[in-house]
Write an enzyme that holds these catalytic residues in place. Structure first.
Site, PDB file in Angstrom:
ATOM      1  N   SER A  11       0.836  -1.208   0.000  1.00 61.72           N
ATOM      2  CA  SER A  11       0.000   0.000   0.000  1.00 61.72           C
ATOM      3  C   SER A  11       0.875   1.264   0.000  1.00 61.72           C
ATOM      4  O   SER A  11       0.497   2.279  -0.596  1.00 61.72           O
ATOM      5  CB  SER A  11      -0.974   0.006   1.181  1.00 61.72           C
ATOM      6  OG  SER A  11      -0.321   0.219   2.399  1.00 61.72           O
TER       7      SER A  11
ATOM      8  N   ARG B  10      12.707  -8.184   5.644  1.00 59.51           N
ATOM      9  CA  ARG B  10      13.965  -8.911   5.811  1.00 59.51           C
ATOM     10  C   ARG B  10      14.983  -7.975   6.431  1.00 59.51           C
ATOM     11  O   ARG B  10      15.085  -6.813   6.028  1.00 59.51           O
ATOM     12  CB  ARG B  10      14.524  -9.360   4.452  1.00 59.51           C
ATOM     13  CG  ARG B  10      13.712 -10.380   3.736  1.00 59.51           C
ATOM     14  CD  ARG B  10      13.903 -11.768   4.266  1.00 59.51           C
ATOM     15  NE  ARG B  10      15.280 -12.253   4.212  1.00 59.51           N
ATOM     16  CZ  ARG B  10      15.705 -13.323   4.858  1.00 59.51           C
ATOM     17  NH1 ARG B  10      14.886 -14.012   5.619  1.00 59.51           N
ATOM     18  NH2 ARG B  10      16.955 -13.721   4.744  1.00 59.51           N
TER      19      ARG B  10
ATOM     20  N   ASN C 228      13.623   3.735   5.241  1.00 56.01           N
ATOM     21  CA  ASN C 228      12.668   2.738   5.710  1.00 56.01           C
ATOM     22  C   ASN C 228      11.517   3.461   6.385  1.00 56.01           C
ATOM     23  O   ASN C 228      11.675   4.574   6.878  1.00 56.01           O
ATOM     24  CB  ASN C 228      13.334   1.796   6.719  1.00 56.01           C
ATOM     25  CG  ASN C 228      12.387   0.715   7.213  1.00 56.01           C
ATOM     26  OD1 ASN C 228      11.615   0.151   6.440  1.00 56.01           O
ATOM     27  ND2 ASN C 228      12.418   0.424   8.509  1.00 56.01           N
TER      28      ASN C 228
ATOM     29  N   HIS D  25       8.799   2.658   9.468  1.00 55.64           N
ATOM     30  CA  HIS D  25       8.537   1.710  10.555  1.00 55.64           C
ATOM     31  C   HIS D  25       7.293   2.183  11.313  1.00 55.64           C
ATOM     32  O   HIS D  25       7.194   3.358  11.679  1.00 55.64           O
ATOM     33  CB  HIS D  25       9.738   1.649  11.505  1.00 55.64           C
ATOM     34  CG  HIS D  25       9.494   0.728  12.657  1.00 55.64           C
ATOM     35  ND1 HIS D  25       9.559  -0.641  12.535  1.00 55.64           N
ATOM     36  CD2 HIS D  25       9.148   0.984  13.943  1.00 55.64           C
ATOM     37  CE1 HIS D  25       9.264  -1.194  13.697  1.00 55.64           C
ATOM     38  NE2 HIS D  25       9.015  -0.238  14.573  1.00 55.64           N
TER      39      HIS D  25
HETATM   40  C1  GAR Z   1       3.815  -0.729   6.772  1.00 48.69           C
HETATM   41  O1  GAR Z   1       2.889  -0.383   7.768  1.00 48.69           O
HETATM   42  C2  GAR Z   1       5.220  -0.517   7.261  1.00 48.69           C
HETATM   43  O2  GAR Z   1       5.344   0.493   8.218  1.00 48.69           O
HETATM   44  C3  GAR Z   1       5.537  -1.854   7.868  1.00 48.69           C
HETATM   45  O3  GAR Z   1       4.944  -2.781   7.025  1.00 48.69           O
HETATM   46  C4  GAR Z   1       3.762  -2.225   6.481  1.00 48.69           C
HETATM   47  C5  GAR Z   1       3.755  -2.544   5.006  1.00 48.69           C
HETATM   48  O4  GAR Z   1       2.529  -2.190   4.451  1.00 48.69           O
HETATM   49  N1  GAR Z   1       6.942  -2.054   7.983  1.00 48.69           N
HETATM   50  C6  GAR Z   1       7.515  -2.677   8.983  1.00 48.69           C
HETATM   51  O5  GAR Z   1       6.898  -3.175   9.894  1.00 48.69           O
HETATM   52  C7  GAR Z   1       9.021  -2.742   8.916  1.00 48.69           C
HETATM   53  N2  GAR Z   1       9.578  -2.993  10.198  1.00 48.69           N
HETATM   54  P1  GAR Z   1       2.371  -2.112   2.873  1.00 48.69           P
HETATM   55  O6  GAR Z   1       2.945  -3.387   2.290  1.00 48.69           O
HETATM   56  O7  GAR Z   1       0.873  -2.056   2.677  1.00 48.69           O
HETATM   57  O8  GAR Z   1       3.078  -0.886   2.376  1.00 48.69           O
END
Ligand code: GAR
Length: 233
Positions: free
Chosen positions: A34, A112, A128, A130
């Protein structure tokens, strides 16, 4: 690649760049994508001046790969289980990325841990996002942990990636007040809506040359960022 960008690549992290060309961004995903979609949409609406040159996933079932293909963006899938160890996976991923000559790598739900070798290879060029107000709540399952701890505030952080997991210098945070009785699912949705605003904003700062990484720190308009910028939602 125009001269200013080539220059940043040659001189490595932190070089001052005039950024006369468009930033070439590669986006790394593992799932829904997303955040990737938010980038695609903003670029399509000419609200974000960068070129998404490649999307890389470590999972072949990542829905984000479909989003990228629908937008006509080149994709690469490198299933991590097919590699002997973390660094050989990272080296293969770096080869794929280097082919696309990115100025910027954005981890968007890329689940990863990156090796120190990979981080050094792209030093100063990896962002990144988070889902927590770092340095609080690094790691996984942040929304439930925030609720369990009874926190009043939650949100998401865009930061430069260093070898320390979720530990690189913060750039931009989106913050919201936790609502009494809300579930982790609803909280996660509200945080993700914020992410779709702040990640493109941070990317735009980098793409314009205003934001850079130097000496282990984030710099904005030539001034060291002592703490991330905060947007309240
Ligand atoms: C997001 O909320 C991002 O902050 C998180 O994964 C989700 C991916 O959503 N990332 C982490 O947790 C990294 N440590 P998306 O695939 O819909 O963009």
């Amino acid at each position: 690649m125009l001269a200013a960008r080539a220059d940043r690549g040659r001189r490595g992290a932190g070089a001052i760049s005039l950024n006369s060309g468009r930033c070439r961004a590669a986006i790394l995903i593992s799932g829904s994508g997303s955040n990737l979609q938010a980038f695609i949409d903003q670029v399509a609406r000419h609200e974000l001046a960068l070129d998404i040159v490649q999307v890389v996933s470590n999972r072949d079932d990542a829905f984000g790969l479909k989003r990228a293909a629908n937008a006509g963006i080149a994709t690469r899938c490198l299933p991590h289980a097919q590699f002997a160890d973390r660094e050989s996976f990272d080296r293969a991923m770096a080869r794929a990325l280097d082919d696309a000559k990115p100025d910027l790598l954005m981890l968007a739900g890329f689940m990863r841990v990156l090796s120190p070798w990979f981080v050094a290879h792209f030093e100063g060029r990896i962002l990144n996002i988070h889902p927590a107000l770092l340095p609080a709540y690094p790691g996984l399952n942040t929304h439930q942990r925030v609720l369990d701890a009874g926190e009043r505030w939650h949100g998401s952080t865009v930061h430069f990636v260093t070898a320390q997991l979720d530990g690189g210098p913060g750039i931009l945070q989106g913050r919201l007040a936790v609502r009494p009785g809300e579930s982790a699912v609803v909280l996660a949705q509200r945080v993700q809506a914020i992410e779709h605003r702040i990640y493109p904003e941070a990317a735009a700062l980098f793409a314009s040359g205003r934001l850079e990484y130097r000496d282990g720190m984030a710099w904005l308009d030539g001034e060291r960022l002592q703490q991330p910028l905060v947007r309240d939602f």
